[in-house]
Motif scaffolding. Structure first.
Motif, PDB file in Angstrom:
ATOM      1  N   ILE A  76      36.750 -37.330  -4.035  1.00 13.75           N
ATOM      2  CA  ILE A  76      37.498 -36.311  -3.300  1.00 13.75           C
ATOM      3  C   ILE A  76      37.075 -36.256  -1.835  1.00 13.75           C
ATOM      4  O   ILE A  76      37.920 -36.121  -0.933  1.00 13.75           O
ATOM      5  N   GLU A  77      35.797 -36.390  -1.589  1.00 16.47           N
ATOM      6  CA  GLU A  77      35.290 -36.215  -0.226  1.00 16.47           C
ATOM      7  C   GLU A  77      35.685 -37.338   0.729  1.00 16.47           C
ATOM      8  O   GLU A  77      35.597 -37.169   1.950  1.00 16.47           O
ATOM      9  N   ILE A  78      36.143 -38.470   0.220  1.00 15.82           N
ATOM     10  CA  ILE A  78      36.606 -39.534   1.115  1.00 15.82           C
ATOM     11  C   ILE A  78      38.109 -39.439   1.390  1.00 15.82           C
ATOM     12  O   ILE A  78      38.639 -40.203   2.193  1.00 15.82           O
ATOM     13  N   LEU A  79      38.783 -38.494   0.749  1.00 13.03           N
ATOM     14  CA  LEU A  79      40.207 -38.290   1.001  1.00 13.03           C
ATOM     15  C   LEU A  79      40.396 -37.530   2.314  1.00 13.03           C
ATOM     16  O   LEU A  79      39.517 -36.770   2.732  1.00 13.03           O
ATOM     17  N   GLN A 100      35.656 -24.674  -8.585  1.00  9.97           N
ATOM     18  CA  GLN A 100      34.568 -23.746  -8.322  1.00  9.97           C
ATOM     19  C   GLN A 100      33.696 -24.229  -7.158  1.00  9.97           C
ATOM     20  O   GLN A 100      33.076 -23.425  -6.454  1.00  9.97           O
ATOM     21  N   GLN A 101      33.694 -25.544  -6.919  1.00 16.42           N
ATOM     22  CA  GLN A 101      32.957 -26.113  -5.789  1.00 16.42           C
ATOM     23  C   GLN A 101      33.825 -26.230  -4.534  1.00 16.42           C
ATOM     24  O   GLN A 101      33.416 -26.855  -3.558  1.00 16.42           O
ATOM     25  N   ASP A 102      35.010 -25.649  -4.587  1.00 17.46           N
ATOM     26  CA  ASP A 102      35.920 -25.636  -3.441  1.00 17.46           C
ATOM     27  C   ASP A 102      36.324 -27.048  -3.021  1.00 17.46           C
ATOM     28  O   ASP A 102      36.336 -27.391  -1.840  1.00 17.46           O
ATOM     29  N   LEU A 103      36.703 -27.869  -4.002  1.00 20.14           N
ATOM     30  CA  LEU A 103      37.031 -29.268  -3.738  1.00 20.14           C
ATOM     31  C   LEU A 103      38.504 -29.594  -3.959  1.00 20.14           C
ATOM     32  O   LEU A 103      38.874 -30.768  -4.049  1.00 20.14           O
TER      33      LEU A 103
END
Length: 262
Positions: A76-79, A100-103
């Protein structure tokens, strides 16, 4: 058709099945203008046939829920922006934990596993987990869903021919550790916390995750500043993703997303 969407959907698979079971859904949502991907679970980036040939104590058996969460977080973080998450079964719980981690920008949980904690509503779920995974604490690290259980419990609303073809095409070994992790505290949800729009879908003929349990999960979310929705689809089993009328459920999801982001 509408093609104004540029958002990415990340499909998150459930247990026992290859990530390829999302193929029809990917095509469906791409036709709506979304970008769509269905990453395999850790150590499962292979065909179902090859995964079934693995030793029962293979890397698949080492999979833990915490590792899956870190794995999807990295994806997700590389999107370019937070994606829409659509998870089925075990994947539905992963969606809740990632939200819950706001992702995510929104989440859809289809026949979702519930979070940790023993309540009356979850008794039948835990009973089913132990009944269908009776060797959960044996020395072997993986286990495999029998065709009989697939036919009569998981995919019970479809024809015998459809049951056979989907079983042969998609069924793979599963990690016992990932199932044992369902009982740990790290699967708890803070239901009072503000969250992005979240949509729960249940299936009336699901013998693993009852509509009543999915509705309980939906009702647990208590933040009045957040949108949480629920819908039951009729005459569908647990593996509604592969159902002959799968497009009906996909359409409900697409319509909800259109309302959210219009």
């Amino acid at each position: 058709m509408y093609r104004s969407n540029t958002k990415t959907i990340v499909f998150i698979s459930g247990a026992f099945v290859s990530h390829h079971y999302w193929e029809q859904w990917i095509v469906f949502f791409e036709s709506k203008g979304y970008k769509a991907v269905a990453p395999p679970w850790l150590h499962k980036n292979d065909t179902a046939e090859n995964l079934r040939k693995q030793n029962l104590n293979s890397k698949t058996g080492a999979i833990r829920l915490s590792e899956l969460l870190c794995y999807y977080k990295e994806i997700i973080e590389i999107l370019p922006e937070k994606p829409i998450l659509i998870g089925h079964s075990y994947g539905g719980l992963i969606v809740q934990l990632l939200i819950q981690q706001d992702l995510a920008s929104a989440g859809i949980c289809i026949n979702s596993f519930p979070s940790a904690g023993c309540t009356v509503s979850k008794c039948s779920f835990y009973k089913n987990i132990f009944r269908f995974s009776y060797s959960l604490f044996s020395d072997e690290k993986t286990f495999f869903l029998s065709f009989k259980k697939w036919q009569h419990v998981y995919f019970n609303t479809n024809s015998a021919e459809k049951q056979k073809t989907t079983y042969e095409k998609f069924l793979i070994p599963e990690s016992k550790r990932a199932f044992r992790d369902l009982f740990l505290e790290n699967t708890t949800i803070n239901f009072k916390r503000k969250h992005v729009p979240l949509f729960f879908i249940s299936a009336s003929e699901d013998k693993i995750i009852s509509s009543k349990l999915v509705y309980w999960n939906f009702r647990k979310y208590k933040n009045f500043h957040s949108l949480t929705c629920y819908r039951e689809v009729r005459n569908k089993s647990h593996f509604v993703i592969l159902d002959c009328q799968w497009e009906e459920t996909a359409q409900h999801s697409a319509q909800w997303l259109k309302k959210i982001f219009s």
